[in-house]
Each structure stands twice: as structure tokens, then as C-alpha cells.
Design an enzyme around this catalytic site. Sequence first.
Site, PDB file in Angstrom:
ATOM      1  N   HIS A 299       0.858  -1.174   0.000  1.00 49.74           N
ATOM      2  CA  HIS A 299       0.000   0.000   0.000  1.00 49.74           C
ATOM      3  C   HIS A 299       0.903   1.235   0.000  1.00 49.74           C
ATOM      4  O   HIS A 299       1.630   1.464   0.958  1.00 49.74           O
ATOM      5  CB  HIS A 299      -0.867  -0.060   1.257  1.00 49.74           C
ATOM      6  CG  HIS A 299      -1.930   0.974   1.308  1.00 49.74           C
ATOM      7  ND1 HIS A 299      -3.059   0.911   0.528  1.00 49.74           N
ATOM      8  CD2 HIS A 299      -2.039   2.104   2.039  1.00 49.74           C
ATOM      9  CE1 HIS A 299      -3.822   1.951   0.792  1.00 49.74           C
ATOM     10  NE2 HIS A 299      -3.228   2.698   1.694  1.00 49.74           N
ATOM     11  N   ASP A 301       0.617   4.988   0.109  1.00 47.24           N
ATOM     12  CA  ASP A 301      -0.224   6.179   0.228  1.00 47.24           C
ATOM     13  C   ASP A 301       0.360   7.253  -0.684  1.00 47.24           C
ATOM     14  O   ASP A 301       1.534   7.607  -0.566  1.00 47.24           O
ATOM     15  CB  ASP A 301      -0.286   6.637   1.685  1.00 47.24           C
ATOM     16  CG  ASP A 301      -1.223   5.754   2.502  1.00 47.24           C
ATOM     17  OD1 ASP A 301      -2.264   5.335   1.953  1.00 47.24           O
ATOM     18  OD2 ASP A 301      -0.926   5.481   3.665  1.00 47.24           O
ATOM     19  N   ASP A 412      -8.080   0.891   2.174  1.00 46.70           N
ATOM     20  CA  ASP A 412      -7.782   1.802   3.284  1.00 46.70           C
ATOM     21  C   ASP A 412      -8.488   3.150   3.173  1.00 46.70           C
ATOM     22  O   ASP A 412      -7.858   4.175   3.365  1.00 46.70           O
ATOM     23  CB  ASP A 412      -6.253   2.018   3.323  1.00 46.70           C
ATOM     24  CG  ASP A 412      -5.820   2.898   4.477  1.00 46.70           C
ATOM     25  OD1 ASP A 412      -6.410   2.780   5.546  1.00 46.70           O
ATOM     26  OD2 ASP A 412      -4.894   3.717   4.294  1.00 46.70           O
ATOM     27  N   HIS A 627      -7.034   9.150  -0.451  1.00 45.60           N
ATOM     28  CA  HIS A 627      -7.719   8.928   0.827  1.00 45.60           C
ATOM     29  C   HIS A 627      -7.019   9.454   2.083  1.00 45.60           C
ATOM     30  O   HIS A 627      -7.481   9.181   3.196  1.00 45.60           O
ATOM     31  CB  HIS A 627      -8.091   7.446   0.998  1.00 45.60           C
ATOM     32  CG  HIS A 627      -6.919   6.522   1.147  1.00 45.60           C
ATOM     33  ND1 HIS A 627      -6.511   5.683   0.135  1.00 45.60           N
ATOM     34  CD2 HIS A 627      -6.075   6.292   2.174  1.00 45.60           C
ATOM     35  CE1 HIS A 627      -5.468   4.973   0.541  1.00 45.60           C
ATOM     36  NE2 HIS A 627      -5.179   5.329   1.783  1.00 45.60           N
TER      37      HIS A 627
HETATM   38 ZN   LIG Z   1      -3.719   4.410   2.923  1.00 44.25          ZN
END
Ligand SMILES: [Zn+2]
Length: 1076
Positions: A299, A301, A412, A627
Amino acid sequence: MSGYQRITYDPQFKPVRNIYEDRLRQFISKGGDYADLNLPRFYDKERISLDQKHVNVSWYQVPFEEGSNPVSPDKRPSWSSVIEGERKGKLEFKKAHIGQPFGPSWSTTWFKVELRVPSKWVHSGEQLIFEWNCNNEGVVIDPDTLLPATAFSGGERKEYLLPKSNSGEYCFFIEAGNNGMFGCGDGSDINPPDNNRFFHLDSADLVWPDKEARALYIDFWMLGDAARELPDDTWQKQRARQVANEVMDMFDYRDRASVKKCREFLKEAYFDQFLDSPEVYYKGDSQQITSVYSIGNCHIDTAWLWPFAETKRKIVRSWASQCTLMDEYPEYQFAASQAQQFKWLLKYHPDFFNKVLIPKVQQSQFIPVGGSWVENDTNIPCGESLARQFLYGQRFYLRHFGCKSDIFWLPDTFGYSSQVPQICQLSGIDKFVTQKLSWNNINSFPHSTFNWAGLDGSQLLTHMPPGNTYTADSHFGDVLRTAKQNKTSEAYPSGLMMYGKGDGGGGPTREMLEKMRRIRSMSNKNGNVIPKLNVGKSVDDFYADILAKTDNGCKLPTWEGELYFEFHRGTYTTHAELKKLMRFSEIAIHDLEWLATKASVLFPKHCKYPINEINELWEDVLLCQFHDVLPGTCIEMVYKYEAVPMLKEVLKKCALLQAEVLKALNKVGTTDNNTYITTLPWAYPELTLQNTRGHEARIGEDKDSYVLSNSKLQVTICKETGVIVSVLDVLTNAEYIDIKNGRNKAGANQFVLFDDKPLSWQAWDTELYSVNQYKNVTNVKNIKVKSNDAKCCSIEVVFSISDDCEVTTEISLNAVSAESRELSRVDITTNVTNWNLRNQFLKVEFPVNVRSEYASYETQFGVTRRPTHYNTSWDVAKFEVCCHKFADYSDFSKGVSILNDSKYGFSTHGNLMRLSLLRSSKAPDAHADMGSHTIKYAIYPHRNGLSAKTVRSAHDFNLAHRYKVPMAVATKFDHLLSISGDENVILSNIKRGEDDKALNSEYSLKPREETSIIVRVYESLGGEAHATLKLNLPLHKVLKVDNLESKVLVPLEVSKEGLVPIHLRPFEIATYKFIF
Ligand SMILES: [Zn+2]
């Protein structure tokens, strides 16, 4: 009986279980008293630390002036410029030494590493390792090819497996970003960064590892975990402990050869023969159900505790490591999402993208998934934004990988809008994976595998990994939890384990892949108490298995409506400026597309549709919907240097492009008078002296109050408190404000400060207890008549919040016409100056004379209803919810809608409606929301329940920008495309077709010699609807298409007059392509 002895001379004891279990840790622990008497003594055959002879390291610091912009391009120079600079002697590389600090935070340090391997090592032919730990993030770069080899991040990722070399000489570079995987948080990761952090070089070692000893380490680790974690009542647990103890007894720290003996024993005693080979996944009992499917992921971000600028480097680091692992582990499959990240990679590292990554995609080892532009927030973006996440995401995948994704990958994000299923289905996606609801802090979500049905009934085959994480370490416990915590195993028995380091990127490690082979091997040998784990099946295979075993999903439970996230409710409000810029940007592009579409179709010689410019604007808007960015949970630099300037630039460019269209239009009809148009699909009520006669706004005053009125409403404002104590419909005598009952007996437009100290996660959370810890803002500094004419009357009230923070609110009432009287509303503009509080949450309240079990909140292309009571814990959890342009609270006979221009947090309970305005969280951004803000909202009281009037008023309140064009143009614009019929059908957006050849869109897939308009329409209130679209140009055909503008759902009939009747299901989003 032959071997059994008649008399005992050597009695045995039963091992004491806990002691024999505790003992196991000694064997592989690198710490403690006995490391050198146990396996760790054999991990290396030899090791040479940085000595500037065999291991030679020099470094170059990229200049970083204190206080300068940490994301400017000079801070992260290109690989070629640095390597070229070094070759030409232009950059000064100095000798490095162990313990040396590198920094400060966010700067870049380059290392040049030269290795001279002892000939004995080279001749061994064994795999050699360079071990590097500078505690920051680094990537190994081959100076000849400029391709990345692998990445370092300190801790779990410090090995570079050296390619074979007969000479034993190596030279490579390491580009290091001076930040950790989770940024540079001061004290805790989610605190504001320490901008003066330095990273120390702990190791730069050349290592000749003992492969067998390191393999035994993994064998024993997994065996020990089985001994510790399997259920007590299984023989597999007892046996694992027994075997592990036997290994320890067998091991001889004086004899390296004993390592091999231990491994041979284990292959018989608890593992099968394939414990360290990919074949292990083809062995074992084929009749047994695979309990755990696994998929590698990391993941990343797109911004969070680091800026976008650093993410661009995280991508190449993370994915380079994964591509290298794929060469070593043929079974290994890795899924990566977010088209934006692929686009960055293509831009900055085209050779890596084309020469390394694409072949891995073709071999189905590297699997692009998700289909959206970024892993976006789904609460706040408008409907069109959600649609565009997939339009651009899927078209990017189709162009570069030849296929789209059929799974929405969103592990997420902070809640899931009820329109996600429909928008996904319209974008070629029918599967969904997420796990964030496992963070719910009130109720436990009841399903692991289920059908998630959205507002219109569209459903997605959904799986929430039972291990409750997308960053599993592939520990034995992760596998066990995935198998055991499955909440819907009666319907489908298997679970997905998403493994790999994540959030800051990283991904799976060699160790994880080895551990998984061992776990499968133990299962092959000992049966399914040790979950049967699969590596090497794709996510698609996993979902295909679900479909096969559940009668195509029919046997799975269904969850209807939004997947409300019972956590992070502060993210509807934190970082007000970004949210406002987002709303304004969405509207500005809406208007630009509307103007440019009509202009380019009607006057093609004068106006070109700027499709690539528009698409670039969308890319920036969609990026900021990531997000953590739009929810307001990034560190300050992301807002200060990246997201806020980016959206301001979007607004500026939109205005410029709009101006170009208008300029061209003015050339078309120079002889005419000018008039104003809006982009609304209905006539905006124009008020003139004539039509407002008898309906003018007036202001009255007595000792206690001011009274604003027109022919519909009478609004009373208390002089002492400055709040609205009455909103009366003078036609029906209905009172809309309730100051007799409930907790707010002061009135409407009452500002309230709530204490806002969540348990953790300040920018993310506002907690239940904060709802009852509040103070009304009552300190009226000034109240006066602000304007007083027939068109508009207003009262201005100034409240003092602290010594230097003030709230100025202007309450106004406009004149109406006979036709627009029903739409009369109270408009309010509130300025908060110098908002400088700490952990206070400013909201504005409206006690209303309405009673109903639920309130309605606008969401993407529709409304979501939520309870106004606290019956169950699921209702309690929704104490703060998300709304878009309006929230409405209605009973059978009347209701109140609160419209807003930039807000997303709301609550309605009892008789109280409450709009959330500003928060003041201090982490991870210490200055979030500090400063001045202007917020517009309105009270729209209405007869009967929620209706199209509220939907339209909210559009009017947000979208009624007026554009000046020649009269002839206005008429043509009006006639070009119109909609009539049921009022609950909204013509939302228009744009040109992405595949119109003449436009030359970067996102075109099949360029066609045609001119087309894409028209987005939706049913806004939840009922079947009929309407008619009319296009006033000779039409070739009209197609109902998917959201990607590529799949034809159904061709439509067109009458001779150009009328196209349409029919929509409740909450349906429909896209039509008009081709001419
Ligand atoms: Zn995230």
C-alpha cells in the site's frame, strides 16, 4: 512385542509443555545470552564491514537550504544528472563512515558503493549479499543501465543480492531519501514531522551468508510458531513443539554440518520435501479446501506523512524490489493499484516501466488492479469525480496494459459511499476488496465475503480479508487468523491474505515468501489444522473460486447501502480550505466542460474542445481525492506546497480556458446584445423589478428583534443573542424553528464550540463524547442591519470567540417572484477570522420543528438516509455523517434543508440539525485549518417531504455561475441540449466523447471519425422516472453507454424532432452518447 523391554531401567518424563515451548525462542534469537551458542552463529560464513578497501562508500549531499520548499524538483534531481555529474567529476563525493548522520529530513543523499569481493568468496559460487542500513529509504541503481535493482528501508529491507560477477568487483549507486518509511514524525509517526532529523549509517557490509543456516532459521521460526499458535487440542501443536525441541537437541554449535542434519530431520518430521521450493504449492491433499489465498501488495499512500514528491520515489523503490523478487520466486504475484502511480513511473522511469515492469505484467506476476485513478476517498468527491476516477483509471490501464481491472481495490479509505457499487458496475468492475471497516470502533462488521448492494441495487462481490489487514507479514499467525476469523465461512470457506509491508510502500520481502512456503509445507504434511495456504493464484482466481462455490454469489449474504465507517468522522471537516477548493474545482471543470462542449459542437471553427487540458485538470483533482489528502490527514507540507497550490492552479486554468471559450463565443455573435447564461439544466430564476413587485425583501425592527421578510418567509433574529428565533411561512403559518424543545433553545445559526479531543488520530477522529461537551458562542460584539433594499435585506452579527478570533455572520433574505416564491430561503455567509483554537470543533446548529426517524443527506448522484435517533449501537455510531450540497430533515407535512457551498460534516438528531464548520486538530498537521474562512450555507424551509426543489436549490446555491455571451449564442446553447420530464431527473454533466478522433485525447482508445457529446443524467431522489432529452442537431445515433464511454448498453430511439425518451430506475446514473 519384539523390541519392547520387559523391565524399565531408563524412566522418561513427560516434557513440561510451557517450559519446552518457551525454550524454542533461544534457538534463533539474535539477542539474549546464548545467541552465539545457537543457530545465529552460523548465519554468516564471513562478513566484511565498511573498510574502504573491500567495501568502499562515498556520499554526495544534494543541497537543501533550511526552510526552503522541500518538494521543489532540485531537491530530488534525476538519477542520470547525478550519475553523470559524478562521472564528470562535477559533484563532490566524500568518504562515508559507519555512524555518520545524513539529512536533514526530506533531503537527498547519494552514495556510490564500490565492492571488491575476496577471491575465495567469488570462487565459492554462492550467492553474496550487500547489507545496507542507513535507516532511511534508498534504492540501488545500476549506473550503466540506470535501472533500479532493489530498495532499502532499514529494518526489514537491507539486503541487496549481488548479481554473479567473475571479477568480484561491483560499482553501484544508492539514492537515499532522508525520511523513514513513515516520514519523519516527531516522537510518533502521526505527529507533525521533525524537519531536522538525521539518519545514521548503521551498516555497509559485504556478506557471504550460510544459505542452509538461514533456511533453517525460517524452518524453525515457522515450526516454533506452529508450536505456540495452533490450538491446544490439536496433535499438530504438540508435535510441532516436540519436533522443535528435538532439533535443538540435535544442533551442535561447534559443528556447522549439524545445520544440514537438522534440516534433513525436519523434512521428515514436520515438513514435506518441498519446503523451500515453489513446487510446494502443487503438493499435499488436492481434495482439501484452500483456506487462505494470498496476494502480495504494498500500500503506497500517494501522500500522507510524506509529500507526493516522495511518493514518486517510493513507487520505483517498492516496485523495483518486487520485480526482483519475482525473478527469484516464480510463484510470486503482486497487485498494485492507482493509475496515477503508474503514470508517474512511466514519466520518471520509462525504461524501468517498459523493460522491467511491462514484461512482469505480461507474465501475470505484476498485476495492475483497482481501476481508479488513485485509491480515493469515497465520502467527499462528487458523483462526477467518482465516475472520472474510473474513466481515467481504466482507460489508462487499457492503453498501457491492454486490459482493465475488474476489481475495485480500496483497502484503506474512510467509509464507502452507497453509490460505489453502481459506479463500479458502470466502469466494468464487479468485485471489491477492502478491509478498513475492521477498524470500526463501535460495531463489528458481520461479513467477510458478501454482496454489497448500493443505492440503486447494483452489487459488488465483496471480500474483506479476515486477517483484518492489508499489510500482513505472512506470519504463521496471519495465515491462521485469515482462516479462523472468516465471518461467513458457512457460505464461503476461504479468505484472502493481503501481505507485504505497506502504507509507506515496501511490499513483500524474501522472508515472507520463504515463510509461506514453509507454512504450506507443514500443511501438506500435517493436514488442514495448519491452514492450506496458496501462493500463485491471482485475486481474479480467488474471486472466481468464490463465484464457483456460492452459486455465482447467490448464496452470499447481502449488505445494502453505504458501508459507513465507524471511525475517522473528523475527516468530513478537517482541512476546510482543501475541501472548499475541491468543491469549487469540481464545479469549475463542470462549467468548463459544459461551455466548451456546446461551443465546440456549435461553432467548431471558432472553438476547439481542449480535451487534453481538461483531462490534465481532472488528473490533478482526482489526485487530491486520495484517501489521506482530501480527508485532511496529511502532514502540513502536502497542503502547503502541493495539494492547495494544485487546486488553486486548477481553478486558475479553468477560468482561463473558460475565458477562451467565452472570447471565441463573443466573436461569433458580435452584433447581438449580450446576456447571461448558467450551466444549470433549468432556467435560473432571474429576479427583476417587475416580477418581484409585491414580493420585495423588507426589514422590520422592534426592541428585541429584527424581522426580515418577503412574500413567503418571515425571519426573526434576536438582537441579544444574534440567532434566528423564528422562520415562519407567512402563507401557511408554519413555523420551522423550534426553540421550545430540545437541547438548543437559543435558535438557528447558533454557533457552538465542541471540545474535540479524540483518543488518538487527531486529524481523523472526533469522538462520541465530544457531542456532549460543548459551549454555545454567545459573546455578541455587534449586531446591525447590513443591507436593506427591495432585492435583499440582511443582518450582520459579530461574535467573539477568543481575544483575536471572531465569527461574523450575515443573515439575508432576498426578494422573490411569484414563480420562485416556493424556493425562498435564508442565505447565510459566515466569516471566521483568525481561527486559532486548539482541539475545538466549530459547528452551527438549527433547531427545527420537524420530527422524523431519519434525515436525508445528499451523496454522489443521490441521497443517503440515516437515523435521527440512537436506538441501536449502529445508529449511535452515525453521530456524525457526510453530506454533500444539502442535508434535509422532513416529516410528512414539512421540512428544512440546509444547503452549503463547501462543507461535508453533518448530524441530525431529535429536533436539531447541525452543520460542521471547522476543526483544529494538531496532528499530523500542527497548523491545520488555522487562519480565516468564509462559509456559505442556507436554510431552505419547504412544504411536504424532500423533493426535487431541494435538489435544485442546492444546485442553484452551488452552480449558478453566470457567463456573459451574445444573445444568439445563448439561444443556441439553450436549444442545443435540453431535458424535460420528471423533476427528479438531473442532467448533471456534459463533455465531449473521449474517442472523437479530431480531439486527439491522450485517453482515446479507439479514435472514431465522429463528433459526440457525453451526457450524464441521474435520478436524484429514489423513484422511477421518465424524461426526454432533446438535441437540436442532426443526430446520427444515440447510445446509452457505460462510464468508460466504450461499451454500448443499449441504442436509443430518436424521434424526427431529435427527442430521446429516457427511463431511469431509482437512483440510476445513466450516460448517453450523442453522435452526429
Ligand atoms: Zn492508505
